[in-house]
Write an enzyme that holds these catalytic residues in place. Structure first.
Site, PDB file in Angstrom:
ATOM      1  N   SER A  81      34.595  57.218  24.697  1.00  0.00           N
ATOM      2  CA  SER A  81      34.664  57.241  23.359  1.00  0.00           C
ATOM      3  C   SER A  81      35.727  56.261  22.873  1.00  0.00           C
ATOM      4  O   SER A  81      36.820  56.124  23.375  1.00  0.00           O
ATOM      5  CB  SER A  81      35.121  58.563  22.744  1.00  0.00           C
ATOM      6  OG  SER A  81      34.329  59.007  21.354  1.00  0.00           O
ATOM      7  N   SER A 122      37.819  66.819  20.555  1.00  0.00           N
ATOM      8  CA  SER A 122      39.320  66.570  20.213  1.00  0.00           C
ATOM      9  C   SER A 122      39.766  67.403  19.174  1.00  0.00           C
ATOM     10  O   SER A 122      38.786  68.012  18.351  1.00  0.00           O
ATOM     11  CB  SER A 122      39.357  65.215  19.402  1.00  0.00           C
ATOM     12  OG  SER A 122      40.479  64.717  19.133  1.00  0.00           O
ATOM     13  N   LYS A 157      34.749  61.777  16.063  1.00  0.00           N
ATOM     14  CA  LYS A 157      34.932  62.823  16.768  1.00  0.00           C
ATOM     15  C   LYS A 157      34.089  63.950  16.485  1.00  0.00           C
ATOM     16  O   LYS A 157      33.423  64.699  17.180  1.00  0.00           O
ATOM     17  CB  LYS A 157      36.305  63.161  17.225  1.00  0.00           C
ATOM     18  CG  LYS A 157      37.102  62.197  17.967  1.00  0.00           C
ATOM     19  CD  LYS A 157      36.353  61.660  19.478  1.00  0.00           C
ATOM     20  CE  LYS A 157      36.483  62.682  20.294  1.00  0.00           C
ATOM     21  NZ  LYS A 157      35.828  62.018  21.856  1.00  0.00           N
ATOM     22  N   VAL A 185      47.160  63.537  23.710  1.00  0.00           N
ATOM     23  CA  VAL A 185      47.494  63.476  25.173  1.00  0.00           C
ATOM     24  C   VAL A 185      48.487  62.680  25.589  1.00  0.00           C
ATOM     25  O   VAL A 185      48.594  61.328  25.317  1.00  0.00           O
ATOM     26  CB  VAL A 185      46.231  63.324  26.000  1.00  0.00           C
ATOM     27  CG1 VAL A 185      46.384  63.367  27.544  1.00  0.00           C
ATOM     28  CG2 VAL A 185      45.212  64.207  25.321  1.00  0.00           C
TER      29      VAL A 185
HETATM   30  P1  NAP Z   1      41.153  55.859  26.761  1.00  0.00           P
HETATM   31  O1  NAP Z   1      42.160  55.753  27.853  1.00  0.00           O
HETATM   32  O2  NAP Z   1      41.241  54.700  25.719  1.00  0.00           O
HETATM   33  O3  NAP Z   1      39.669  55.952  27.370  1.00  0.00           O
HETATM   34  C1  NAP Z   1      38.691  55.733  26.346  1.00  0.00           C
HETATM   35  C2  NAP Z   1      37.620  55.406  27.575  1.00  0.00           C
HETATM   36  O4  NAP Z   1      36.356  55.166  26.681  1.00  0.00           O
HETATM   37  C3  NAP Z   1      37.733  53.985  28.357  1.00  0.00           C
HETATM   38  O5  NAP Z   1      37.302  54.274  29.700  1.00  0.00           O
HETATM   39  C4  NAP Z   1      36.716  53.077  27.280  1.00  0.00           C
HETATM   40  O6  NAP Z   1      36.345  52.079  28.158  1.00  0.00           O
HETATM   41  C5  NAP Z   1      35.768  53.970  27.125  1.00  0.00           C
HETATM   42  N1  NAP Z   1      35.036  53.313  25.961  1.00  0.00           N
HETATM   43  C6  NAP Z   1      35.241  52.985  24.699  1.00  0.00           C
HETATM   44  N2  NAP Z   1      34.223  52.553  24.050  1.00  0.00           N
HETATM   45  C7  NAP Z   1      33.244  52.454  24.793  1.00  0.00           C
HETATM   46  C8  NAP Z   1      31.976  51.997  24.972  1.00  0.00           C
HETATM   47  N3  NAP Z   1      31.382  51.285  23.789  1.00  0.00           N
HETATM   48  N4  NAP Z   1      31.196  51.974  26.048  1.00  0.00           N
HETATM   49  C9  NAP Z   1      31.703  52.457  27.072  1.00  0.00           C
HETATM   50  N5  NAP Z   1      32.851  53.054  27.209  1.00  0.00           N
HETATM   51  C10 NAP Z   1      33.436  53.062  26.142  1.00  0.00           C
HETATM   52  O7  NAP Z   1      41.435  56.930  26.133  1.00  0.00           O
HETATM   53  P2  NAP Z   1      41.417  58.692  26.616  1.00  0.00           P
HETATM   54  O8  NAP Z   1      42.827  59.153  26.150  1.00  0.00           O
HETATM   55  O9  NAP Z   1      41.543  58.742  28.126  1.00  0.00           O
HETATM   56  O10 NAP Z   1      40.377  59.313  25.993  1.00  0.00           O
HETATM   57  C11 NAP Z   1      39.073  59.975  26.573  1.00  0.00           C
HETATM   58  C12 NAP Z   1      38.428  60.876  25.935  1.00  0.00           C
HETATM   59  O11 NAP Z   1      39.324  61.765  25.273  1.00  0.00           O
HETATM   60  C13 NAP Z   1      37.711  60.555  24.315  1.00  0.00           C
HETATM   61  O12 NAP Z   1      36.757  60.817  24.158  1.00  0.00           O
HETATM   62  C14 NAP Z   1      39.034  60.593  23.315  1.00  0.00           C
HETATM   63  O13 NAP Z   1      38.302  60.777  22.100  1.00  0.00           O
HETATM   64  C15 NAP Z   1      39.298  62.110  23.703  1.00  0.00           C
HETATM   65  N6  NAP Z   1      40.608  62.248  23.217  1.00  0.00           N
HETATM   66  C16 NAP Z   1      41.923  61.644  23.475  1.00  0.00           C
HETATM   67  C17 NAP Z   1      42.996  62.191  23.100  1.00  0.00           C
HETATM   68  C18 NAP Z   1      44.263  61.332  23.414  1.00  0.00           C
HETATM   69  O14 NAP Z   1      45.580  61.752  22.584  1.00  0.00           O
HETATM   70  N7  NAP Z   1      44.294  60.378  24.369  1.00  0.00           N
HETATM   71  C19 NAP Z   1      42.923  63.422  22.526  1.00  0.00           C
HETATM   72  C20 NAP Z   1      42.062  64.155  22.020  1.00  0.00           C
HETATM   73  C21 NAP Z   1      40.604  63.533  22.565  1.00  0.00           C
HETATM   74  P3  NAP Z   1      37.151  50.584  28.177  1.00  0.00           P
HETATM   75  O15 NAP Z   1      38.361  50.760  29.116  1.00  0.00           O
HETATM   76  O16 NAP Z   1      36.219  49.724  28.340  1.00  0.00           O
HETATM   77  O17 NAP Z   1      37.711  50.393  26.933  1.00  0.00           O
END
Ligand code: NAP
Length: 338
Positions: A81, A122, A157, A185
């Site tokens: 996402s 989230s 989200k 996170v």
């Molecule tokens: P992240 O490292 O930015 O990971 C996001 C992932 O989504 C990456 O693999 C990214 O790919 C992929 N993505 C984004 N746009 C895309 C697209 N158009 N097509 C295919 N893939 C795409 O962030 P994360 O923290 O691991 O987040 C993972 C999940 O947890 C997300 O759903 C996020 O909303 C949720 N979340 C995160 C947090 C936080 O604080 N980190 C808190 C609550 C929820 P690329 O590498 O190619 O960009």
């Protein structure tokens, strides 16, 4: 229990920790990245037995690749996402891929006969637009996307989780669906390619903040978020479940205190003084990133994680460990010069 599991967004921060835990538990993982040219780099950062992970190309904005990637899998963890650092020029840049990508993943999952679908939602889908008086949230709460409090990521989200739940109710058949709803996170880093969620710690350590604004976050460790996903994939009776995934709520002032107590001289650039609210509001006129989160100023959003404890036996580790592991890895990997 182990088998073959699909994980979307294998290049992501949380996905990396989840894939390592899944492989350690004996699972075969099918994962997606947008472009297979990054496969080598992502494999290197994962550092697991290459024969246990298979890469596929798929984008949230296109149908290509999803069916092929899910073939042969019994379980799905949908993490991909958009999570950008900067404010988008239009909210649809986040909403459309988040919502349509979740629906693409769900349709492919049904076609592949997936038994269990775990979606990473989230706290953004839970705790916004309720006014400042409400500070404690449970799985029963939903963000009000019509509130000025709800900026583009928050809307993306909320809309994606609602759309996924509506689709599952209408079309999901026997497939069990549940969500993990984490707060901010933090935690150790596997490489210098880090998630947006770690920006606040980076800015504090490198001294690029003039002071500490009255912003605060629920904080949870990436290892614990991955662990909750694993539990959701394997525990019985998960249909319709929703789990807040959180450690304690910390003001930036409290995060700064943890950094100073644990890092000593390495935390010398971490600000000590508070920034008055009026100054933060003025800076929001000029800075679109501050403008987008200005509704967070002074807001406490605590998550009640009793349901995760009761149903999954899950609880968060001490938050000091999480904050200090984040900072130590940022220093070790040269992301910040202290
Ligand atoms: P992240 O490292 O930015 O990971 C996001 C992932 O989504 C990456 O693999 C990214 O790919 C992929 N993505 C984004 N746009 C895309 C697209 N158009 N097509 C295919 N893939 C795409 O962030 P994360 O923290 O691991 O987040 C993972 C999940 O947890 C997300 O759903 C996020 O909303 C949720 N979340 C995160 C947090 C936080 O604080 N980190 C808190 C609550 C929820 P690329 O590498 O190619 O960009």
């Amino acid at each position: 229990m182990a088998g073959t599991v699909f994980v979307s967004g294998g290049s992501g921060y949380i996905a990396g920790f989840l894939i390592r835990q899944l492989v350690a538990e004996g699972w075969i993982v099918h994962t997606t990245i947008r472009n297979l040219a990054r496969e080598g780099q992502v494999r290197e950062s994962l550092g697991v037995d290459n024969s246990r992970v298979k890469f596929f190309a798929a984008d949230l904005t296109s149908d290509a690749g999803w069916d092929e990637a899910m073939a042969g899998c019994s379980h799905v963890a949908h993490l991909a996402s958009p999570l950008p650092t900067d404010a988008p020029s239009h909210e649809d840049e986040l909403i459309v891929p988040a919502r349509d990508g979740a629906l693409r993943a769900l349709r492919a999952a049904r076609a592949a006969g997936i038994k269990r679908f775990v979606m990473t939602s989230s706290m953004a889908a839970v705790a916004y637009g309720h006014g400042g008086a409400k500070t404690r949230f449970t799985e029963a709460d939903w963000t009000n996307i019509d509130s000025p409090d709800a900026y583009a990521y928050v809307k993306s989200k909320t809309i994606a989780e609602r759309a996924a739940r509506d689709w599952v109710a209408a079309e999901g058949g026997d497939m069990e669906f549940c969500t993990v709803n984490p707060v901010l996170v933090l935690g150790p880093l596997q490489s210098a390619d880090f998630s947006t969620s770690l920006e606040a710690i980076k800015k504090m350590l490198e001294g690029s903040l003039p002071g500490l604004p009255r912003f605060g976050f629920g904080v949870v460790d990436v290892r614990d978020v991955a662990d909750m996903h694993l539990r959701c994939l394997t525990a019985p009776d998960m249909a319709g479940e929703r789990f807040l995934c959180s450690g304690p709520f910390l003001w930036m002032r409290e995060i700064a205190e943890i950094l100073r107590a644990g890092l000593g001289d390495q935390a010398r650039k971490v600000p000590r003084r508070g920034l008055p609210d009026w100054l933060v509001r003025v800076s929001a006129w000029f800075d679109p990133v501050v403008r987008q989160v200005i509704g967070e100023l002074g807001h406490e959003r605590d998550a009640d994680t009793g349901h995760a404890l009761a149903k999954l036996g899950w609880k968060a580790r001490p938050v000091e460990e999480t904050v200090l592991d984040t900072a130590r890895d940022m220093i070790r990997l040269g992301i910040v010069k202290v």
